[in-house]
Design a protein around this motif. Structure first.
Motif, short mmCIF file in Angstrom:
data_model
loop_
_atom_site.label_atom_id
_atom_site.label_comp_id
_atom_site.label_asym_id
_atom_site.label_seq_id
_atom_site.Cartn_x
_atom_site.Cartn_y
_atom_site.Cartn_z
N ILE A 109 21.03 12.20 9.98
CA ILE A 109 22.28 12.76 9.48
C ILE A 109 22.11 12.87 7.97
O ILE A 109 21.42 12.07 7.36
CB ILE A 109 23.48 11.86 9.85
N GLY A 110 22.70 13.91 7.38
CA GLY A 110 22.55 14.11 5.95
C GLY A 110 23.09 12.94 5.15
O GLY A 110 24.13 12.36 5.49
N ARG A 111 22.38 12.59 4.09
CA ARG A 111 22.77 11.47 3.25
C ARG A 111 24.18 11.67 2.68
O ARG A 111 25.02 10.76 2.75
CB ARG A 111 21.75 11.33 2.11
N ASN A 112 24.46 12.84 2.14
CA ASN A 112 25.78 13.09 1.55
C ASN A 112 26.88 13.02 2.59
O ASN A 112 27.96 12.47 2.34
CB ASN A 112 25.79 14.45 0.84
N GLN A 167 31.50 10.06 4.86
CA GLN A 167 32.16 9.45 6.01
C GLN A 167 32.48 7.98 5.75
O GLN A 167 33.49 7.46 6.23
CB GLN A 167 31.28 9.57 7.25
N LEU A 168 31.61 7.30 5.00
CA LEU A 168 31.78 5.86 4.75
C LEU A 168 32.50 5.56 3.44
O LEU A 168 32.70 4.39 3.10
CB LEU A 168 30.42 5.18 4.77
N LEU A 220 22.30 3.72 8.13
CA LEU A 220 20.95 3.79 7.55
C LEU A 220 20.83 5.01 6.64
O LEU A 220 20.20 4.94 5.57
CB LEU A 220 19.91 3.86 8.66
N ALA A 221 21.42 6.11 7.06
CA ALA A 221 21.34 7.34 6.25
C ALA A 221 22.06 7.18 4.92
O ALA A 221 21.64 7.76 3.90
CB ALA A 221 21.94 8.51 7.03
N ALA A 222 23.14 6.41 4.89
CA ALA A 222 23.92 6.24 3.66
C ALA A 222 23.31 5.23 2.71
O ALA A 222 23.65 5.20 1.53
CB ALA A 222 25.34 5.81 4.01
N GLU A 253 14.07 -0.49 12.40
CA GLU A 253 14.84 0.74 12.25
C GLU A 253 14.96 1.14 10.78
O GLU A 253 14.90 2.34 10.44
CB GLU A 253 16.23 0.55 12.87
N ALA A 254 15.12 0.16 9.89
CA ALA A 254 15.23 0.47 8.46
C ALA A 254 13.94 1.07 7.93
O ALA A 254 13.96 2.03 7.15
CB ALA A 254 15.60 -0.79 7.69
N LEU A 255 12.80 0.53 8.34
CA LEU A 255 11.52 1.13 7.94
C LEU A 255 11.39 2.54 8.50
O LEU A 255 10.91 3.45 7.81
CB LEU A 255 10.36 0.25 8.44
N GLY A 256 11.82 2.72 9.75
CA GLY A 256 11.77 4.04 10.35
C GLY A 256 12.68 5.05 9.66
O GLY A 256 12.42 6.26 9.71
N ALA A 257 13.74 4.55 9.03
CA ALA A 257 14.67 5.42 8.32
C ALA A 257 14.24 5.66 6.87
O ALA A 257 14.94 6.35 6.12
CB ALA A 257 16.08 4.81 8.33
N GLY A 258 13.10 5.10 6.45
CA GLY A 258 12.59 5.35 5.11
C GLY A 258 13.26 4.55 4.02
O GLY A 258 13.36 5.02 2.88
#
Length: 415
Positions: free
Chosen positions: A190-193, A198-199, A283-285, A304-309
């Motif tokens: 999902i896009g970072r922005n 959303q959060l 994770l995206a945010a 999962e965090a490593l997988g999310a970069g």
């Protein structure tokens, strides 16, 4: 539904819990799939059926038989053992697996004379998790030692879990190390922005994420003071704590966190989400992932965090050393050490360049298998344990993976 051979091996997975999300049903269906492809008959024991029968479709399509049994109320719940033994006999169980709720199920499987009995050990013992000296009960470890004796093999979720069992007398020849799999996705889905909007975060906020639950083992009481020190020097820092916080035990723990937050007027900078079904937007945010736990078996959240970069900072517990030791995207901190966590968190939070380099290099290590490969490896191992199989049926690949799993452990003289 797939047709099953009544003479095929019968695999009974005593799960003992209940489905809370469709993600869980999909994961367990993937877990069974390589056994089904081998022609095995497969059964799952759960605590109760979900309210939505549609959640069970994936398992039904595979031909997995479902059973509901009351969860064992203690290590020596003999009524639970009796019920489990009855199911094992009814399906002529060949391979039985149970997870951390182990003693009563293993007693039942042994009473039913199931030839292959697997204890899948997913966490550390209670004295380690609670970070206290072992009492007499912990030192005797009657249920743990009995499980080690009743089980044909023990699958440890990390070398740390395996080391603890070896120290209690488990023969190394009975131990198989099998880490959790990597997530099915990689990168930000999902896009970072969009995620930040959303959060409620701005583009300039520095979002520090922790995933767990509001209990002492997850050590949010170590992280919150460390964050307050960092956030005093880094005004854009925000702390995002994702995980359950509604039970009585969790609410009691939350009361320990609030005074420091209120004292420093950080209510707007520390966010508690409660339980979430989908971790990907969080994770995206995020900019940094922190795992301050006092104990872990093999942290899915860290993988999962490593997988999310994400740059990752984690306590050196469970499989964290295997995941982050020497990893350019990660830093290890000492267990239960808020000062060490503060120092490492400050290093990453206050240095944009370092954070970007760590994020660019973040990836799941190669030894962490995909969900499909993870299930295939386990099925191949269980297949090799069947009493009517020859030792060489499954070739060098399985033999090598078992050797790697137990390497570093001395062989027990009483194999």
């Amino acid at each position: 539904m797939l047709k099953q051979n009544s003479q095929a091996p019968a695999f009974l997975y005593y799960w003992g819990s209940h489905f809370k999300t469709t993600r869980q049903t999909d994961e367990i269906a993937d877990y069974f799939r390589p056994f089904i492809s081998r022609g095995w008959r497969c059964d799952l024991v759960m605590e109760r059926f979900p309210e939505n029968d549609g959640w069970l479709k994936a398992l039904g399509d595979l031909g997995v038989n479902l059973h509901c049994l009351p969860r064992a109320t203690g290590n020596f719940d003999f009524s639970a053992a009796f019920r489990i033994a009855a199911v094992c006999r009814a399906i002529r169980c060949t391979v039985f697996q149970c997870d951390n709720i182990a003693t009563a199920p293993l007693i039942g499987a042994a009473a039913a004379r199931v030839p292959v009995r697997i204890w899948y050990k997913r966490s550390m013992n209670s004295d380690y998790e609670e970070d206290r000296p072992p009492n007499l009960r912990n030192r005797l470890a009657v249920s743990t030692r009995l499980c080690c004796r009743l089980a044909s093999r023990v699958v440890g979720i990390s070398r740390t879990v395996g080391d603890e069992l070896i120290s209690l007398g488990l023969p190394a020849s009975k131990l198989f190390i099998h880490n959790n799999p990597r997530p099915e996705w990689s990168g930000r889905l999902i896009g970072r922005n969009t995620a930040r909007q959303q959060l409620g975060y701005t583009p300039t906020d520095l979002v520090i994420l922790a995933v767990g639950r509001a209990e002492p083992v997850k050590a949010w009481d170590i992280l919150v003071p460390a964050f307050i020190k960092v956030a005093t020097a880094v005004p854009q820092a925000r702390l995002l704590l994702v995980g359950s916080n509604n039970s009585a035990r969790e609410q009691q723990f939350m009361q320990r966190l609030q005074p420091a937050i209120l004292l420093h007027q950080f209510e707007g900078r520390v966010q508690f989400t409660g339980h979430v079904d989908d971790i990907k937007p969080y994770l995206a945010a995020a900019d940094i992932f922190v795992m301050p736990s006092r104990s872990e078996g093999c942290s899915n959240a860290l993988i999962e965090a490593l997988g999310a970069g994400l740059p990752c900072i984690a306590t050196d517990v469970g499989s964290a050393g295997e995941l982050l030791g020497g990893h350019p995207a990660g830093l290890l901190v000492r267990r239960n050490d808020s000062d060490d966590l503060t120092t490492k968190l400050m290093e990453v939070s206050s240095n944009d360049g370092r954070r970007k380099v760590m994020a660019a290099r973040a990836m799941v290590p190669d030894h962490v298998l995909s969900r499909q490969a993870h299930a295939e490896r386990l099925a191949a191992y269980y297949d090799s344990l069947l009493p009517f199989q020859s030792e060489n049926t499954y070739g060098a690949d399985l033999e090598n993976c078992i050797k790697k799993s137990t390497s570093g452990y001395s062989q027990d003289a009483h194999q």
